[in-house]
Design an enzyme around this catalytic site. Structure first.
Site, PDB file in Angstrom:
ATOM      1  CB  CYS A  55      -0.930   0.019   1.209  1.00  0.00           C
ATOM      2  SG  CYS A  55      -0.049   0.126   2.775  1.00  0.00           S
TER       3      CYS A  55
ATOM      4  CB  CYS B 262       3.540  -0.200   3.164  1.00  0.00           C
ATOM      5  SG  CYS B 262       2.048  -0.978   3.764  1.00  0.00           S
TER       6      CYS B 262
ATOM      7  CG  ASP C 223       2.067  23.130 -36.446  1.00  0.00           C
ATOM      8  OD1 ASP C 223       1.760  24.184 -37.013  1.00  0.00           O
ATOM      9  OD2 ASP C 223       3.153  22.540 -36.621  1.00  0.00           O
TER      10      ASP C 223
END
Length: 708
Positions: A20, A23, A400
């Site tokens: 996680c 952690c 462009d």
């Protein structure tokens, strides 16, 4: 690091075992406290730690021992992952679950009051929750409230009030939830790790008269690399000898192989399908296009999306609020309305469990990591969660023209002769244009070379440039002019009506017309145009279908620009623009739509690309500038990946919103069960684990999105 450039001074290590984000933060703090460490930062998405200072891998692993993290040097070969079911972290879950089942069976046989089932449940809790309790109690002593703290209080509380079975069940289900979360994050990261395996680690190098297999780290710029049919290129370089087709899907996402011959650029990780190639190495292993893609994608995973920042901020206040709410539920009813202490304490503990922010915390990062990884494998480099979300919100895209909508290479499209032989007239024109600086002269010279015309043998003198109008020169004692309509109006006055009509017809088709003639007559019209990319019309159509406004920006005259705009189907055309005008127009678009992208080649129009909400560069594989400066880089030199990128980003945005809404909604629903007293630890842990699992699986759906 906030400044990614400082990572040049830092040593990178790969970390295995993060379950996680919390952690990862704990590990980062532990590393910062190690002796000899000046600075450290963990990239949870990429599973890497950057360290400045003297440190050993053993010391780093000691700092991550709370999570049994494994650390290796960034350049070390990837270690094979153990099968999910064999991982050490999961073995304790099996033992704990077995003890729970045995204890439950004993409880049925001997009665729940017997001491043996209680000992079994307690042992199951200790084995399954050992690391959880260490983290939870440490956080509690520092008044840090995260999911480990909440679960620790809930499980110890359940044991105190005699709910041993439910306490043990909560431990096991939480451990399963963590294991599945770890598995899903590893699954999401694999899309990036698979990129690392694309390029071989050895290459056949010719030094002198010897051909030897050398590790990529020992190959130098200028070395001659031999690539046989069926082999992958280990390094970037330029073809010195040979012709072959290369599958560049790993870099550009293009499934169709590309022909490569002498002087062409080739990339590490691409597959040589046919011929033998001799390649001069142009970049070191760490500087190859593939290495840059991997590096930039990993850094992109560390960039927090706006929704992730919201979730992190929300969780910061949400978790302590849950602790306070649980305390009130446990204490207020028994004190003031005569409620049963045991029942309300139980309800309070259930609120702690259901309040765990697991699902909420993973709702965004798993989706971001998965989407960015999927995009990279399909030839699109998205530089961070913020750009993923912004791309999903785009309302307008400005293109462009030159090099984006068109190929950027002018070509002769029409030759209309009024006197003389076409080849002779083209030979004269090419001979004169050879001395011209006009940007369209290259198209005429290229066509003359393709036709094999001997224009270099033509003797020419008295060459003169007529500023802004054309050029003139003497050939065979005759003065010839090549230039614009205004030049010939000066020479001839009015031109013939049929010639005027043809000229207008060519210009309306978006072509620039160069006229060859003498002082007395027009000999030929030569129409030149920048060819429109084959994909442009299809891509614009798809974007319009997605509800995105499309605008083409160009410095061309309005007649030519409108002709091209009509051919490809853009909603609006802005012509006669200088670079600063493009910047002004982008700002106007932002005022109207807020979320605006600019698509260019990553080199020109830099101010407009920088000012847009999302700057999208094409041809990133061949342009370091595009890779470094763009927010999103399309690795191939065409627009086909753009609709896919918008769809992926929109889907990621939808999934993130679904995840946040669902994870908060399921919590709210479970908390309402407190009112009639129906909330149990069983329901609480299933609500928490189920939400986490569903949110993660929902995020992994992003792996399935492909280009249509």
């Amino acid at each position: 690091m906030s400044e990614l450039l400082t990572k040049e001074e830092m040593k990178a290590y790969r970390v295995q075992g993060f379950s996680c984000a919390g952690c990862a933060k704990t590990f980062e703090n532990n590393v910062k406290k190690l002796h000899g460490v000046e600075e450290a930062e963990v990239n949870f998405g990429a599973s890497k730690v950057y360290v400045k200072g003297k440190i050993t891998i053993e010391e780093l692993e000691k700092a991550g021992s709370f999570e049994n993290l494994k650390v290796r040097d960034e350049k070390d070969q990837k270690v094979a992952h153990e099968p999910f079911w064999k991982q050490k972290e999961n073995i304790k879950v099996y033992i704990s679950a077995l003890l729970l089942l045995v204890s439950w069976f004993l409880g049925k046989q001997l009665g729940e009051e017997h001491f043996l089932p209680t000992i079994g449940y307690a042992t199951s809790i200790l084995i399954g929750g050992y690391t959880l309790f260490i983290k939870g109690l440490r956080n509690l002593s520092r008044l840090q409230f995260d999911m480990n703290t909440l679960m620790t209080i809930a499980i110890i509380g359940a044991a105190i009030i005699g709910e041993w079975l439910e306490g043990a069940t909560v431990v096991i289900l939480f451990a399963i939830s963590e294991a599945l979360e770890r598995y899903s994050m590893d699954k999401a990261r694999q899309s990036i790790e698979s990129l690392m395996d694309i390029a071989p680690k050895q290459a056949l190098i010719r030094r002198g008269n010897q051909e030897v297999s050398i590790h990529v780290d020992d190959i130098q710029i200028g070395d001659l690399m031999i690539v046989k049919p069926g082999q992958k290129l280990a390094m970037d370089g330029t073809v010195l000898k040979g012709t072959s087709t290369l599958n560049q899907a790993a870099i550009t996402g293009e499934s169709i192989p590309v022909i490569k011959t002498v002087n062409d650029e080739v990339f590490a990780g691409t597959l040589n399908e046919e011929g033998l190639l001799e390649v001069s190495v142009t970049k070191r292993a760490e500087d190859t296009t593939l290495s840059k893609i991997i590096h930039l994608v990993e850094e992109a995973q560390a960039e927090r999306a706006p929704s992730q920042a919201f979730v992190d901020k929300f969780a910061k206040y949400y978790t302590p609020a849950i602790v306070i709410l649980a305390m009130f539920i446990a204490v207020i009813p028994p004190l003031f309305i005569g409620g049963d202490w045991s029942s309300w304490v139980y309800q309070g503990l259930a609120v702690l469990v259901v309040g765990c922010p697991c699902a909420l915390v993973v709702s965004t990062p798993v989706a971001v990591v998965t989407a960015i990884g999927n995009a990279a494998k399909n030839g699109v480099l998205i530089k961070g969660g913020i750009y993923l979300e912004e791309t999903g919100n785009l309302k307008s895209i400005a293109f462009d023209k030159t090099g984006t909508i068109t190929k950027g290479i002018p070509a002769v499209t029409d030759i209309v002769t009024y006197s003389g032989n076409e080849d002779e007239l083209m030979t004269i024109t090419a001979a004169i244009e050879k001395g011209s600086q006009h940007p369209l002269s290259s198209a005429i010279i290229r066509l003359a070379e393709e036709k094999g015309l001997l224009f270099n043998d033509v003797f020419m003198d008295e060459f003169q440039s007529i500023t802004g109008k054309g050029v003139k020169a003497k050939i065979n004692n005759k003065i010839y002019y090549v230039g614009s309509l205004s030049l010939f109006r000066e020479l001839h006055g009015q031109i013939k009506s049929n010639q005027k009509e043809k000229l207008s017809q060519l210009q309306t088709a978006g072509k620039t017309v160069m006229i060859l003639g003498t002082e007395t007559e027009i000999l030929a019209f030569i129409a030149v145009a920048d060819e429109i990319r084959a994909s442009s019309k299809t891509v614009i159509s798809k974007l319009n279908h997605l509800g995105v406004d499309t605008v083409m920006l160009t410095g061309d005259n309005r007649q030519t620009a409108n002709a091209i705009g009509q051919q490809i189907g853009v909603a609006d055309v802005k012509a006669d623009l200088l670079p600063e005008d493009k910047l002004t127009f982008i700002k106007e678009l932002q005022g109207k739509h807020q979320h605006v992208a600019m698509v260019g080649d990553g080199i020109n129009d830099a101010p407009a690309l920088a000012a847009s909400t999302v700057g999208i560069a094409m041809g990133g594989a061949g342009t370091d500038t595009a890779l470094e400066t763009a927010d999103v880089a399309l690795m191939s030199d065409d627009l086909n990946k753009l609709p896919y990128t918008i769809q992926l980003s929109r889907k990621a945005l939808t999934i993130i919103k679904q995840n946040i809404t669902f994870s908060l909604g399921i919590k709210a629903l479970a908390l309402w069960l407190v009112v009639p007293g129906w909330l149990t630890l069983w329901i609480a842990i299933f609500a928490d684990m189920g939400a986490t699992l569903l949110v993660t699986l929902n995020s992994l759906r992003l792996l399935r999105i492909k280009e249509k």
